[in-house]
Design a protein around this motif. Structure first.
Motif, mmCIF file in Angstrom:
data_model
loop_
_atom_site.group_PDB
_atom_site.id
_atom_site.type_symbol
_atom_site.label_atom_id
_atom_site.label_comp_id
_atom_site.label_asym_id
_atom_site.label_seq_id
_atom_site.Cartn_x
_atom_site.Cartn_y
_atom_site.Cartn_z
ATOM 1 N N CYS A 38 60.642 43.053 -3.696
ATOM 2 C CA CYS A 38 60.300 44.442 -3.350
ATOM 3 C C CYS A 38 59.618 44.531 -1.989
ATOM 4 O O CYS A 38 59.780 45.530 -1.282
ATOM 5 N N ALA A 39 58.896 43.507 -1.589
ATOM 6 C CA ALA A 39 58.310 43.482 -0.249
ATOM 7 C C ALA A 39 59.417 43.451 0.806
ATOM 8 O O ALA A 39 59.302 44.081 1.859
ATOM 9 N N GLU A 40 60.506 42.753 0.519
ATOM 10 C CA GLU A 40 61.654 42.697 1.430
ATOM 11 C C GLU A 40 62.406 44.021 1.484
ATOM 12 O O GLU A 40 62.834 44.457 2.546
ATOM 13 N N THR A 41 62.602 44.629 0.310
ATOM 14 C CA THR A 41 63.453 45.822 0.235
ATOM 15 C C THR A 41 62.692 47.124 0.452
ATOM 16 O O THR A 41 63.299 48.169 0.655
ATOM 17 N N GLY A 42 61.364 47.060 0.332
ATOM 18 C CA GLY A 42 60.558 48.270 0.479
ATOM 19 C C GLY A 42 60.456 49.076 -0.802
ATOM 20 O O GLY A 42 59.953 50.206 -0.786
ATOM 21 N N ASP A 43 60.905 48.523 -1.904
ATOM 22 C CA ASP A 43 60.833 49.230 -3.181
ATOM 23 C C ASP A 43 59.445 49.102 -3.790
ATOM 24 O O ASP A 43 58.748 48.112 -3.575
ATOM 25 N N THR A 44 59.075 50.095 -4.573
ATOM 26 C CA THR A 44 57.820 50.034 -5.310
ATOM 27 C C THR A 44 58.107 49.498 -6.705
ATOM 28 O O THR A 44 59.239 49.577 -7.191
#
Length: 78
Positions: free
Chosen positions: A23-29
């Motif tokens: 999620c840090a890579e994709t920007g997802d929460t």
């Protein structure tokens, strides 16, 4: 993205680390939910934790494959 967990679950700790990194890579929460705090979740998922959900649909359980998770998170944006 939601991860169903329970205290003392080493697979949950592993899954959370992978979810956090992807999620840090994709920007997802993402968030966690303790199944032992909800009788219905405990009844349904007690033998499957950790369980991951993407957009409300069950994605995986027991182990999280980072590539598969990354694909699911990016595919839903298309």
């Amino acid at each position: 993205m939601v991860v169903l967990t329970r205290a003392g679950c080493h697979l949950c700790d592993d899954a959370i680390a992978i979810v956090q990194a992807v999620c840090a890579e994709t920007g997802d929460t993402w968030a966690t939910r303790d199944i032992d705090a909800d009788p219905e979740l405990r009844r349904r998922y007690t033998d499957e934790v950790p369980v991951t959900f993407v957009d409300g649909a069950q994605h995986d359980y027991w182990r999280v494959d980072p590539s598969r998770l990354r694909t699911a998170l990016t595919a839903r944006r298309r």
